[in-house]
Every structure is written in structure tokens, then in C-alpha cells.
Design a protein around this motif. Structure first.
Motif, PDB file in Angstrom:
ATOM      1  N   GLU A   1     -11.967  15.417   9.311  1.00  0.00           N
ATOM      2  CA  GLU A   1     -13.405  15.543   9.599  1.00  0.00           C
ATOM      3  C   GLU A   1     -13.715  15.145  11.042  1.00  0.00           C
ATOM      4  N   ARG A   2     -13.089  14.073  11.510  1.00  0.00           N
ATOM      5  CA  ARG A   2     -13.307  13.624  12.890  1.00  0.00           C
ATOM      6  C   ARG A   2     -12.818  14.670  13.878  1.00  0.00           C
ATOM      7  N   MET A   3     -11.658  15.249  13.621  1.00  0.00           N
ATOM      8  CA  MET A   3     -11.108  16.245  14.530  1.00  0.00           C
ATOM      9  C   MET A   3     -11.945  17.528  14.534  1.00  0.00           C
ATOM     10  N   LYS A   4     -12.418  17.937  13.371  1.00  0.00           N
ATOM     11  CA  LYS A   4     -13.289  19.118  13.326  1.00  0.00           C
ATOM     12  C   LYS A   4     -14.580  18.856  14.091  1.00  0.00           C
TER      13      LYS A   4
ATOM     14  N   ARG B   1      -8.005   8.492   4.155  1.00  0.00           N
ATOM     15  CA  ARG B   1      -7.775   8.364   5.597  1.00  0.00           C
ATOM     16  C   ARG B   1      -7.527   9.745   6.218  1.00  0.00           C
ATOM     17  N   GLU B   2      -6.726  10.552   5.543  1.00  0.00           N
ATOM     18  CA  GLU B   2      -6.448  11.880   6.064  1.00  0.00           C
ATOM     19  C   GLU B   2      -7.718  12.725   6.134  1.00  0.00           C
TER      20      GLU B   2
ATOM     21  N   LEU C   1       0.836  -1.202   0.000  1.00  0.00           N
ATOM     22  CA  LEU C   1       0.000   0.000   0.000  1.00  0.00           C
ATOM     23  C   LEU C   1       0.873   1.256   0.000  1.00  0.00           C
ATOM     24  N   ALA C   2       0.351   2.328  -0.561  1.00  0.00           N
ATOM     25  CA  ALA C   2       1.060   3.606  -0.596  1.00  0.00           C
ATOM     26  C   ALA C   2       1.087   4.234   0.795  1.00  0.00           C
ATOM     27  N   VAL C   3       2.124   5.019   1.043  1.00  0.00           N
ATOM     28  CA  VAL C   3       2.225   5.749   2.305  1.00  0.00           C
ATOM     29  C   VAL C   3       1.097   6.776   2.404  1.00  0.00           C
TER      30      VAL C   3
END
Length: 90
Positions: free
Chosen positions: A53-56, A47-48, A40-42
């Protein structure tokens, strides 16, 4: 409260942030190793986006959502950089 007491509290929080940043970085490295094993790519923009969205949604202020996103962008950028450096050549 006087300025010295407030500064002591800030110093204690800074110490805790340092511990948390390094703990988060180690977990990012663990994920980086897992990603490398399965190809998988870094960088995972979905996901970011979920993190931002979760933090907001959890942000009680006084920092506004833009500030929260900028802070997390920086933390994630550094985690991604660390993943690239540490998993290179495995």
C-alpha cells in the motif's frame, strides 16, 4: 541521447539496484534474527500489505501499481526465503 548513453545510465541504475537489494536483504536477515529470538513467524501478511500500500501510494509511474506490487512481492519473497535459510537451526 543515443542508445549507448541510455544503456550506460541503465547499467548505473542496475548497479545501484544490486547494492540496494543486498542492503535490504541484510536488513531482512537482521529482522529474521529478531523474530526468531521472540518466536515470531517469518511471514507477516499485514506487514507485507502495508509495504504494498505504501509503495502504491508513493508510485509516480510510469510503472502501474500492479507492476510495483509484483516487483515488491518478488523482493519480499526472496527476503523471506533468505530469512528461512539463514535463521534455520539457530
Amino acid at each position: 541521447m543515443d542508445i549507448n548513453e541510455i544503456r550506460k545510465q541503465i547499467d548505473a541504475l542496475d548497479d545501484e539496484l544490486l547494492r540496494i537489494f543486498n542492503q535490504r536483504a541484510q536488513l531482512a536477515l537482521d529482522i529474521g534474527h529478531c523474530k526468531k529470538k521472540v518466536g515470531l513467524a517469518v511471514y507477516d501478511p499485514q506487514r507485507e500489505k502495508k509495504i504494498f500500500e505504501r509503495m502504491k501510494g508513493a508510485n509516480p509511474g510510469p510503472l502501474d501499481d500492479g507492476a510495483i506490487v509484483r516487483l515488491f512481492e518478488r523482493v519480499i519473497d526472496e527476503s523471506r526465503r533468505l530469512e528461512r535459510i539463514k535463521t534455520k537451526g539457530e
